[in-house]
Design an enzyme around this catalytic site. Structure first.
Site, PDB file in Angstrom:
ATOM      1  N   ASP A 255      45.729  44.824 -10.013  1.00 59.80           N
ATOM      2  CA  ASP A 255      44.278  44.605 -10.111  1.00 59.80           C
ATOM      3  C   ASP A 255      43.648  45.832  -9.461  1.00 59.80           C
ATOM      4  O   ASP A 255      43.327  45.829  -8.277  1.00 59.80           O
ATOM      5  CB  ASP A 255      43.886  43.311  -9.404  1.00 59.80           C
ATOM      6  CG  ASP A 255      42.417  42.982  -9.572  1.00 59.80           C
ATOM      7  OD1 ASP A 255      41.888  43.185 -10.671  1.00 59.80           O
ATOM      8  OD2 ASP A 255      41.793  42.534  -8.590  1.00 59.80           O
TER       9      ASP A 255
ATOM     10  N   CYS B 122      37.631  45.399 -12.911  1.00 58.41           N
ATOM     11  CA  CYS B 122      36.331  44.728 -13.074  1.00 58.41           C
ATOM     12  C   CYS B 122      35.287  45.781 -13.445  1.00 58.41           C
ATOM     13  O   CYS B 122      34.190  45.794 -12.889  1.00 58.41           O
ATOM     14  CB  CYS B 122      35.953  43.958 -11.815  1.00 58.41           C
ATOM     15  SG  CYS B 122      35.894  44.948 -10.305  1.00 58.41           S
TER      16      CYS B 122
END
Length: 454
Positions: free
Chosen positions: A178, A231
């Protein structure tokens, strides 16, 4: 909403006819979600006792939206680890990662712990989860969240990807990256992400992301699954990074995965010389779903060196050295914990089976912290309380979520109780929340000072 000018120019060029709808989404209220911790409570059981207004998140079975009137972060159930407050789109990563019991799993950039705790819930306390965070302060928060959700089989490290790659070559079945990114997908909920954004930072991020992926590739076994997520909307950090990685690593391929309603696909036209199957990657947009921006790519390692020999950690061989723990367990527990016992100074942990040696590594949590071995006594840890349930202890006290007793407990105050003396597992509505020690009808509070309600 005041968005960076260069960002607006860039997104208008990319999205074209979608741009107006995309910008309009920034005037809408951000979505908030929680993910039920199935290590502690079933979904059906939680929904029966839930005090919040919940609505199902379509792409994750444990995930629910809560309303802006709810305050789940300031509720005893949160302290008991019954759920994790997590941005709804981010929950898709853990769902797609699809970790299984008995696997070896790495979350390489894990703080604050939303995705790690999701992976752990799917592993059901079996196998090994290594949750790593390079920044020390964030690694501490990660460790606290692992503890709060009662996870036994997690090792929390504070290392660089390069150092981990030297030790864990070919070790993991699944790895999540991530990646730290420019954060464009978080502009609606995070003012700091907007203030820190720049075009130059996008290009700084993509180089770091590729370096992290290269180290992750080294640690993955042949046949293993590597999930990359960000993100951000930036094609350079998404389709661009994945395309460059595949070109450098021909032994990896992009897997096709299920796309939920409202999810989009990676766009080959947004990067120069995109690799085949880049449209198998996933984009989540705030104007198409009830969530923030996310990008997800699933990669499979098809070839490489197969590693079979590892240097596993050595546990305590002389059980007399931890006699105080066994005395405590015999007196207070109904079930012996299984695993390797490891002492770090006076701190005792149970470490997942087949964990590699932690020598010369920065480790915050080598497994489940059982407690401290003092002279002639053992003091149980808060982590042990949150891992245990009422079926595993001899003495327990449960208070109602709305009672004055649970409020007193969370504030660190003593409570008057008429019962036998000794250690008690304190619970809220039957769910473990900490320890208390009863003597003279007074329950001495052992809720950690740093967690107490003001």
């Amino acid at each position: 909403m005041n968005l960076p000018k260069d960002f607006l120019v860039k997104m208008k060029e990319l999205l074209k006819e979608e741009y107006d709808e995309f910008i309009k989404s920034y005037d809408e209220e951000k979505s908030q979600g929680l993910r039920i911790n199935t290590l502690k409570v079933s979904i059906d059981e939680f929904l029966k006792i839930c005090p919040f207004n919940l609505k199902k998140i379509p792409w994750v079975k444990e995930g629910y939206y809560f309303s802006s009137d709810d305050r789940p972060g300031k509720h005893p159930y949160h302290d008991a680890g019954l759920y994790y407050i997590q941005e709804p789109s981010a929950m898709a990563v853990g769902e797609i990662m699809d970790s299984k019991p008995f696997e070896r799993v790495l979350d390489l950039c894990a703080a604050p712990g939303g995705k790690s705790t999701h992976l752990a819930s799917r592993m059901n306390q079996e196998g090994i989860l290594v949750s790593n965070e390079i920044h020390p302060a964030r690694a501490k928060i990660l460790s606290q969240n692992i503890e709060r959700l009662g996870i036994k089989n997690a090792v929390v490290t504070n290392e660089t990807p390069e150092n981990l790659a030297k030790k864990f070559k070919g070790y993991f079945d699944r790895i999540l990256v991530d990646a730290p990114c420019s954060g464009e997908g978080m502009f609606r909920k995070d003012l700091g992400a907007r203030d820190e954004w720049s075009l130059s930072n996008v290009y700084h991020c993509l180089k770091r992301q590729l370096d992290i992926l290269e180290n992750a590739a080294t640690m993955l076994r042949v046949g293993g699954r590597l999930v990359y997520s960000t993100c951000t909307f930036s094609p350079e950090e998404n389709e661009g990074v994945i395309s460059n990685f595949i070109k450098l690593n021909s032994n990896f391929e992009i897997e096709d995965v299920k796309v939920y309603d409202g999810f989009d696909r990676g766009r080959s036209q947004w990067v120069e010389d995109a690799v085949d199957n880049i449209d198998r990657t996933i984009r989540i947009w705030p104007h198409k779903t009830q969530g923030e921006g996310h990008y997800i790519a699933v990669l499979r390692k098809t070839d490489g060196e197969d590693i079979s020999k590892f240097n596993f950690i050595n546990g305590v061989t002389n059980k007399k050295s931890i006699k105080e723990y066994f005395d405590f367990a015999e007196e207070n527990l109904l079930e012996n914990l299984q695993g390797q016992f490891v002492l770090f100074g006076e701190q005792l942990y149970v470490v997942p089976k087949e964990m590699l040696s932690l020598e010369n590594m920065k480790v915050l949590r080598p497994g489940l912290h059982l407690g401290s071995i003092k002279k002639n006594r053992f003091e149980p840890s808060h982590a042990l309380a949150l891992y245990l349930n009422g079926d595993k202890v001899k003495n327990k006290l449960s208070f109602d979520k709305d009672s004055k007793e649970i409020l007193y407990y969370l504030k660190g105050e003593s409570i008057g109780v008429e019962s036998g003396k000794g250690w008690y597992l304190v619970q809220v509505d039957g769910f473990s929340i900490g320890w208390g020690k009863l003597s003279g009808n007074i329950l001495k509070n052992h809720y950690p000072k740093g967690l107490r309600w003001l």
